[in-house]
Enzyme design. Structure first.
Site, PDB file in Angstrom:
ATOM      1  N   ARG A 132      32.406  16.994  -6.667  1.00 22.36           N
ATOM      2  CA  ARG A 132      31.519  18.451  -5.665  1.00 22.36           C
ATOM      3  C   ARG A 132      30.708  19.445  -6.266  1.00 22.36           C
ATOM      4  O   ARG A 132      30.088  20.406  -5.980  1.00 22.36           O
ATOM      5  CB  ARG A 132      33.311  18.889  -4.948  1.00 22.36           C
ATOM      6  CG  ARG A 132      33.482  17.399  -3.923  1.00 22.36           C
ATOM      7  CD  ARG A 132      34.726  18.486  -2.854  1.00 22.36           C
ATOM      8  NE  ARG A 132      34.245  19.081  -2.511  1.00 22.36           N
ATOM      9  CZ  ARG A 132      33.769  19.201  -1.007  1.00 22.36           C
ATOM     10  NH1 ARG A 132      34.360  17.969  -1.056  1.00 22.36           N
ATOM     11  NH2 ARG A 132      33.410  19.991  -0.271  1.00 22.36           N
TER      12      ARG A 132
ATOM     13  N   TRP B 170      30.363  24.251  -8.514  1.00 26.80           N
ATOM     14  CA  TRP B 170      28.887  23.630  -8.447  1.00 26.80           C
ATOM     15  C   TRP B 170      28.285  25.014  -8.114  1.00 26.80           C
ATOM     16  O   TRP B 170      28.550  26.055  -7.004  1.00 26.80           O
ATOM     17  CB  TRP B 170      28.241  22.652  -7.069  1.00 26.80           C
ATOM     18  CG  TRP B 170      27.078  22.652  -6.883  1.00 26.80           C
ATOM     19  CD1 TRP B 170      25.812  21.486  -7.507  1.00 26.80           C
ATOM     20  CD2 TRP B 170      25.783  23.420  -6.231  1.00 26.80           C
ATOM     21  NE1 TRP B 170      24.994  21.777  -7.950  1.00 26.80           N
ATOM     22  CE2 TRP B 170      24.411  22.560  -6.294  1.00 26.80           C
ATOM     23  CE3 TRP B 170      26.171  23.878  -4.793  1.00 26.80           C
ATOM     24  CZ2 TRP B 170      23.815  22.722  -5.994  1.00 26.80           C
ATOM     25  CZ3 TRP B 170      24.945  24.529  -4.346  1.00 26.80           C
ATOM     26  CH2 TRP B 170      23.860  23.597  -5.177  1.00 26.80           C
TER      27      TRP B 170
ATOM     28  N   ASN C 106      35.937  27.333  -2.486  1.00 28.25           N
ATOM     29  CA  ASN C 106      34.528  26.384  -1.418  1.00 28.25           C
ATOM     30  C   ASN C 106      33.567  27.319  -0.932  1.00 28.25           C
ATOM     31  O   ASN C 106      34.272  26.884   0.464  1.00 28.25           O
ATOM     32  CB  ASN C 106      34.923  25.317  -1.071  1.00 28.25           C
ATOM     33  CG  ASN C 106      34.028  24.097  -1.131  1.00 28.25           C
ATOM     34  OD1 ASN C 106      32.663  24.861  -1.419  1.00 28.25           O
ATOM     35  ND2 ASN C 106      34.370  23.583  -0.319  1.00 28.25           N
TER      36      ASN C 106
ATOM     37  N   GLU D  24      13.660   5.871   0.536  1.00 33.24           N
ATOM     38  CA  GLU D  24      14.766   5.848  -0.245  1.00 33.24           C
ATOM     39  C   GLU D  24      15.233   5.153  -1.214  1.00 33.24           C
ATOM     40  O   GLU D  24      15.737   6.055  -2.540  1.00 33.24           O
ATOM     41  CB  GLU D  24      15.646   4.877   0.455  1.00 33.24           C
ATOM     42  CG  GLU D  24      17.411   5.216   0.281  1.00 33.24           C
ATOM     43  CD  GLU D  24      18.275   6.049  -0.044  1.00 33.24           C
ATOM     44  OE1 GLU D  24      17.356   6.744   0.873  1.00 33.24           O
ATOM     45  OE2 GLU D  24      18.484   6.459  -0.448  1.00 33.24           O
TER      46      GLU D  24
ATOM     47  N   HIS E  88      -5.606   9.514   2.711  1.00 30.27           N
ATOM     48  CA  HIS E  88      -6.001  10.673   3.700  1.00 30.27           C
ATOM     49  C   HIS E  88      -6.208  11.291   2.047  1.00 30.27           C
ATOM     50  O   HIS E  88      -5.820  12.970   2.413  1.00 30.27           O
ATOM     51  CB  HIS E  88      -4.778  10.680   4.943  1.00 30.27           C
ATOM     52  CG  HIS E  88      -5.384  10.113   5.692  1.00 30.27           C
ATOM     53  ND1 HIS E  88      -6.504   9.357   6.918  1.00 30.27           N
ATOM     54  CD2 HIS E  88      -5.122   8.797   6.677  1.00 30.27           C
ATOM     55  CE1 HIS E  88      -6.365   9.046   6.953  1.00 30.27           C
ATOM     56  NE2 HIS E  88      -5.477   8.194   7.308  1.00 30.27           N
TER      57      HIS E  88
END
Ligand code: AGP
Length: 615
Positions: free
Chosen positions: A27, A79, A105, A488, A511
């Site tokens: 996390r 984090w 958190n 992905e 393009h």
């Protein structure tokens, strides 16, 4: 997006805390820290480290200095959002007296305003985080005589934002208090202990007897007991949480990293996800969905919303819903959908796809859809995730815990689940012949074997990756479902190998982006026979004519594609629903091998966290 763990009344609390932090490290791994309350001396002891990816090891080497007689203990893996990833900003954060410690958190959106008020009242701040205000707010309430749980309860209405919090106080040596709003948090108790954690895997070492916390409830954990109060201060009962995962499921099982383990688990994840939901006859069993045939038939539109890999799964999901079920379908990036004043109503089904079920952008998109009158369906891998609880209907992928930051097995399971959903809706709407239904069912049911087959070619695919390990710019091209595969593949290469990689619908190159192609550019083209093969071949020719090197994802035995490509990543032939799922596997390997060749940590790529709970 950080990880929280807290225990009280357990044997060897520090060891449990550190193991919990390791389970939660996915996390966030900018820093880690613990705070413990000494039972006898009523002292609070804190240790923090900010050595990205090595902080928990550092804590482990220094906890020898911790008090021996520990009551309540909390830990955190961070984090960074507000404040640089330094030791000063590492959690737990303390109040002025050093007696209250908090881990958090999420984001306290009004922290500046609160900090200004607190500073004017004489509080001193020692970090640049949004979190620290909570310690000082609780300090104020404690000073006014409130017990710890009540102090936290009184603070919650002053906080704006999304958060999960756990606190200890030197004055209550065996107590942890915790609360959440949007962000996840589970609590649990054993005969003698109690635990609070951001996810189930981290709590399981203490107990399987886990409970959910509703928003703004406050939990008071003491050895062997949990007491809950609601926002008004009334006592309430915790809701039990059914746990099907075990601790071992969250370990590496001998693989070099979680990503390798999770790629290897893909056939199982697919098998489990399909189990009992799809028969060879094409019959679908999605009673859990709670939306019956007439309801599904009545929708005039389906909108899929998601982020990152989950968004790529939705690109194919949209195609399947349109081509199989004949229902108008569209897909949007959740963070864009939320703010674009989408016109929705009761005739629209909004499917929010999220592995974690707590990605804030997707959660808010789902809430917005609900607010605008649509029916919401959450497709999540985490049982009882926030999104699952809030949606009108839920479908779960059954991929098991995914620890690696890069989504692999959950992504494949999402795609398979969307395929089943498309078939289910098609049947409800009478949109497919029996023959076609059986063909699509066989295609999906063949997935576990087809993906095993691709995984068995890991060496071949790794050899192709090795030849391109020094690449700097890559263009991933595909059409229709092949584009979702290309997108992905590019995301995997970017997030793991830190290589500039762009995905384009192949025909779109001419393009504009084609001006970037010059000798040495690498093009990875999804050119299997399942899709718009001839068209993609023409697009490959355009790239080659400008000097690009081409790696093609191609179907077994396809000599024509092999002849125009410099390298091929071969996959077995499947039907259209399975094709994108099978085609992604070699691109996962491609990114994985290039990342490892560059010495990158594939489980914890830089700047990323597994679950993005900020906007
Ligand atoms: C995938 O490899 C990424 N780590 C990321 O794009 C992820 O898919 C995205 O953040 C969405 O997460 P979710 O499925 O948990 O909502």
């Amino acid at each position: 997006m950080c990880g929280i763990i807290g225990v009280t009344g357990v044997a060897e609390p520090l060891a449990v805390l550190l193991a919990g932090l390791r389970a939660l490290e996915y996390r966030g791994y900018d820093s880690a820290g613990v705070a413990l309350v000494e039972t006898g001396g009523s002292e609070l002891w804190r240790l923090r480290a900010a050595e990205r990816g090595r902080s928990i090891d550092k804590l482990a080497s220094e906890v020898v200095a911790a008090p021996l007689d520990v009551g309540a203990a909390i830990g955190h893996t961070r984090w960074a959002t507000h404040g640089a990833p330094t030791e000063e900003n590492a959690h737990p954060h303390l109040d002025c007296s050093g007696r209250v410690a908090v881990v958090h958190n999420g984001i306290i959106e009004n922290h500046r305003e609160l900090a200004a008020q607190l500073a004017a009242a004489g509080h001193r701040f020692s970090s640049a985080t949004d979190t620290e205000v909570v310690a000082h707010l609780v300090e104020e309430e404690r000073g006014a005589g409130a017990p710890l749980a009540e102090a936290l309860r009184r603070c919650l209405p002053r906080l704006r934002g999304d958060f999960a919090l756990a606190l200890v106080d030197a004055g209550s040596p065996e107590t942890i208090v915790a609360a959440r709003r949007t962000a996840p948090l589970v609590v649990g108790r054993s005969d003698t202990g109690a635990v609070v954690a951001s996810d189930i895997a981290a709590a399981l070492a203490t107990t399987r007897n886990l409970f959910l916390l509703d928003e703004d409830q406050v939990a008071e954990l003491t050895p062997g007991a949990i007491r809950l109060i609601d926002a008004a201060g009334a006592e309430c009962s915790p809701r039990p949480l059914a746990v099907s995962w075990d601790v071992a499921a969250a370990q590496k099982d001998g693989h070099p990293d979680f990503m390798a383990k999770e790629m290897a688990e893909q056939p199982l994840a697919l098998r489990e996800t399909l189990l009992g939901r799809l028969e060879a006859s094409g019959a679908t069993e999605l009673e859990e969905l709670g939306l019956d045939g007439p309801v599904l038939k009545a929708f005039r539109r389906v909108v899929l919303v998601a982020c990152g890999s989950s968004y790529h799964a939705c690109l194919s999901g949209r195609n399947a819903l349109e081509s199989l079920a004949g229902v108008a379908a569209e897909v949007d990036i959740a963070s864009e959908f939320r703010y674009r004043d989408a016109v929705l109503g009761p005739d629209t089904l909004v499917v929010a796809v999220s592995q974690s079920g707590e990605t804030l952008d997707t959660l808010h998109a789902q809430r917005e859809a609900k607010r605008r009158g649509a029916t919401t369906l959450a497709l999540s891998n985490v049982v009882d995730s926030v999104m699952a609880r809030e949606a009108d209907a839920v479908l779960y992928t059954r991929a098991g815990p995914e620890i690696g930051v890069a989504s692999t097995k959950c992504h494949l399971a999402q795609r398979a689940m969307l395929g089943v959903l498309a078939l289910h809706v098609a049947r409800a709407r009478g949109a497919l012949s029996d023959d076609a239904t059986r063909r699509h069912a066989a295609d999906l049911l063949g997935l576990p074997d087809a993906v095993s087959d691709v995984l068995a070619r890991a060496e071949d695919h790794a050899a192709v990756a090795a030849r391109h390990a020094a690449v700097r710019d890559v263009y991933f091209l595909g059409r229709r479902d092949g584009f979702s595969v290309a997108a992905e593949g590019a995301l995997k290469l970017k997030e793991l190998a830190y290589v500039r990689a762009e995905a384009y619908p192949a025909a779109e190159m001419k393009h504009g982006p084609i001006s970037l192609i010059e000798p040495g550019a690498l093009v990875v083209a999804v050119a299997t026979r399942s899709g718009l093969w001839e068209k993609v071949m023409a697009n490959i020719a355009e790239m080659r004519a400008r000097g690009a090197t081409v790696v093609a994802v191609a179907t077994d035995g396809d000599a024509e594609t092999a002849a125009v490509a410099d390298d091929v990543l071969l996959v077995p032939e499947t039907g259209p629903l399975a094709a994108p799922i099978v085609e992604i596997v070699p691109l996962q390997r491609f990114a994985y091998e290039i990342a490892r060749a560059r010495g990158n940590d594939v489980d914890r790529p830089r700047n990323l966290a597994k679950v993005v709970t900020v906007e």
